[in-house]
Design a protein around this motif. Structure first.
Motif, PDB file in Angstrom:
ATOM      1  N   MET A   1      -2.533   4.047   7.838  1.00 43.06           N
ATOM      2  CA  MET A   1      -3.960   4.100   8.178  1.00 43.06           C
ATOM      3  C   MET A   1      -4.675   2.855   7.657  1.00 43.06           C
ATOM      4  O   MET A   1      -4.341   2.333   6.598  1.00 43.06           O
ATOM      5  N   ARG A   2      -5.690   2.420   8.402  1.00 43.54           N
ATOM      6  CA  ARG A   2      -6.471   1.272   7.956  1.00 43.54           C
ATOM      7  C   ARG A   2      -7.311   1.656   6.744  1.00 43.54           C
ATOM      8  O   ARG A   2      -7.736   2.804   6.588  1.00 43.54           O
ATOM      9  N   ILE A   3      -7.557   0.663   5.895  1.00 44.55           N
ATOM     10  CA  ILE A   3      -8.330   0.881   4.672  1.00 44.55           C
ATOM     11  C   ILE A   3      -9.687   1.519   4.974  1.00 44.55           C
ATOM     12  O   ILE A   3     -10.081   2.499   4.332  1.00 44.55           O
TER      13      ILE A   3
ATOM     14  N   PHE B   1      -3.732   0.315   0.387  1.00 42.78           N
ATOM     15  CA  PHE B   1      -3.993   0.763  -0.980  1.00 42.78           C
ATOM     16  C   PHE B   1      -2.716   0.900  -1.804  1.00 42.78           C
ATOM     17  O   PHE B   1      -2.776   0.882  -3.038  1.00 42.78           O
ATOM     18  N   ASP B   2      -1.564   1.054  -1.163  1.00 45.41           N
ATOM     19  CA  ASP B   2      -0.321   1.145  -1.956  1.00 45.41           C
ATOM     20  C   ASP B   2       0.102  -0.203  -2.528  1.00 45.41           C
ATOM     21  O   ASP B   2       1.035  -0.284  -3.326  1.00 45.41           O
TER      22      ASP B   2
ATOM     23  N   PHE C   1      -8.708   7.033  -6.167  1.00 39.98           N
ATOM     24  CA  PHE C   1      -7.253   6.913  -6.212  1.00 39.98           C
ATOM     25  C   PHE C   1      -6.587   8.258  -6.505  1.00 39.98           C
ATOM     26  O   PHE C   1      -5.451   8.495  -6.076  1.00 39.98           O
ATOM     27  N   GLN C   2      -7.287   9.130  -7.204  1.00 35.95           N
ATOM     28  CA  GLN C   2      -6.766  10.482  -7.400  1.00 35.95           C
ATOM     29  C   GLN C   2      -6.700  11.212  -6.061  1.00 35.95           C
ATOM     30  O   GLN C   2      -5.731  11.927  -5.762  1.00 35.95           O
ATOM     31  N   TYR C   3      -7.720  10.985  -5.242  1.00 35.71           N
ATOM     32  CA  TYR C   3      -7.727  11.554  -3.878  1.00 35.71           C
ATOM     33  C   TYR C   3      -6.549  11.009  -3.063  1.00 35.71           C
ATOM     34  O   TYR C   3      -5.883  11.754  -2.341  1.00 35.71           O
TER      35      TYR C   3
ATOM     36  N   LYS D   1      -1.266  12.095  -0.624  1.00 39.64           N
ATOM     37  CA  LYS D   1       0.042  11.436  -0.452  1.00 39.64           C
ATOM     38  C   LYS D   1      -0.053  10.124   0.346  1.00 39.64           C
ATOM     39  O   LYS D   1       0.871   9.760   1.095  1.00 39.64           O
ATOM     40  N   ILE D   2      -1.185   9.440   0.174  1.00 35.91           N
ATOM     41  CA  ILE D   2      -1.358   8.131   0.818  1.00 35.91           C
ATOM     42  C   ILE D   2      -0.706   7.046  -0.033  1.00 35.91           C
ATOM     43  O   ILE D   2      -0.214   6.048   0.474  1.00 35.91           O
TER      44      ILE D   2
END
Length: 297
Positions: free
Chosen positions: A1-3, A47-48, A83-85, A90-91
């Motif tokens: 997915m896009r940021i 984000f990863d 980031f917890q979200y 599981k992103i």
């Protein structure tokens, strides 16, 4: 997915599933927008790929822009929750914020008006005019109840229970609370409702209590702008905002013997540690009074 799509989904989650206010969600949006712009500038496309060092470099860049300590703390909180979200959805597989300590918040005592300054401010509006009577009623309510500016702007006619001496309001986190209002403020609100509000309404229909010249809901920005002009007229040189009246309300009732838990309830604070700030302020003022009045101080 896009940021950008992930951020949009997160903001929707905060608004719909978590039930946060639009102002709170807007604050998260601003923080994440800054972070995403930084990622784009550094060609980080997912984000990863965000590591602890990336976050630290981002925070250092914000600090170099002379951003206030409180804003940096809010940025860290916003990123930590985001980031917890991402982990829960599981992103991403690992959370870089777990390795970053939150710096200590610098405790800064809020500005408070003296009783004399409050009186001077309340005398400023010209109550022979519709807007002046509105402003006097609004200032009286702000000082009598300690409501936040957003709570004042969102007050509806149905929230007034003046015969019981109570105002109903929805605070942070959509939490409802009942706040007492004194006789003086009740009198001014009654005068405003009878003499001023019908003139401002101009045969429109509007359920909000405080209206602007066009008969529409008075905004937070409108309240802020009016107060700044009134402070100048009163000759008060302190940096006064709508929150200053809230601070003054809390400090003055504490100085007159109110219980800390009661003040917490009145202000709608979730954590009593937030309310305890006012005890430090009260002690500071008491020390100043002692030093100025005791012959051997």
């Amino acid at each position: 997915m896009r940021i950008n799509n992930i951020v949009t989904d997160y903001l929707h989650y905060l608004l719909v599933e978590r039930g946060l206010s639009t102002n709170t969600v807007a604050s998260y949006h601003n923080d994440l927008k800054k972070f995403c712009q930084y990622l784009k500038l550094n060609k980080i496309v997912s984000f990863d790929k965000v590591t602890k060092q990336v976050v630290l470099d981002f925070l250092e860049a914000q600090t170099n822009k002379k951003i206030a300590n409180a804003s940096i703390l809010r940025l860290i909180t916003s990123l930590r929750k985001f980031f917890q979200y991402l982990i829960e959805e599981k992103i991403i597989d690992s959370n870089p914020l777990l390795l970053i300590d939150t710096p200590k918040k610098k405790t800064r005592l809020p500005e408070v008006l003296s009783l004399q300054e409050v009186d001077k401010l309340l005398q400023v509006p010209d109550t022979s005019k519709a807007l002046g009577l509105r402003d006097r009623a609004m200032l009286e309510v702000m000082y009598a109840t300690g409501l936040r500016v957003s709570e004042i702007a969102n007050l509806r006619l149905a929230d007034l229970h003046l015969e019981l001496g109570i105002i109903q309001t929805i605070g942070k986190g959509q939490k409802e609370r009942l706040v007492p209002i004194g006789d003086v403020a009740i009198t001014w609100v009654g005068n405003y409702l009878k003499l001023s509000r019908p003139k401002l309404l101009k045969q429109k229909r509007n359920n909000y209590l405080f209206l602007n010249f066009h008969g529409s809901k008075l905004t937070r920005q409108g309240i802020w702008k009016n107060l700044k002009a009134q402070v100048r007229q009163a000759g008060i040189e302190k940096n006064v905002t709508p929150h200053t009246l809230r601070h003054s309300f809390a400090t003055h009732i504490l100085e007159n013997g109110a219980d800390l838990r009661i003040v917490q309830e009145l202000l709608g604070h979730a954590d009593i540690s937030t309310t305890q700030l006012y005890t430090h302020l009260s002690k500071k003022r008491l020390s100043a009074i002692y030093n100025n009045t005791h012959p051997r101080a």
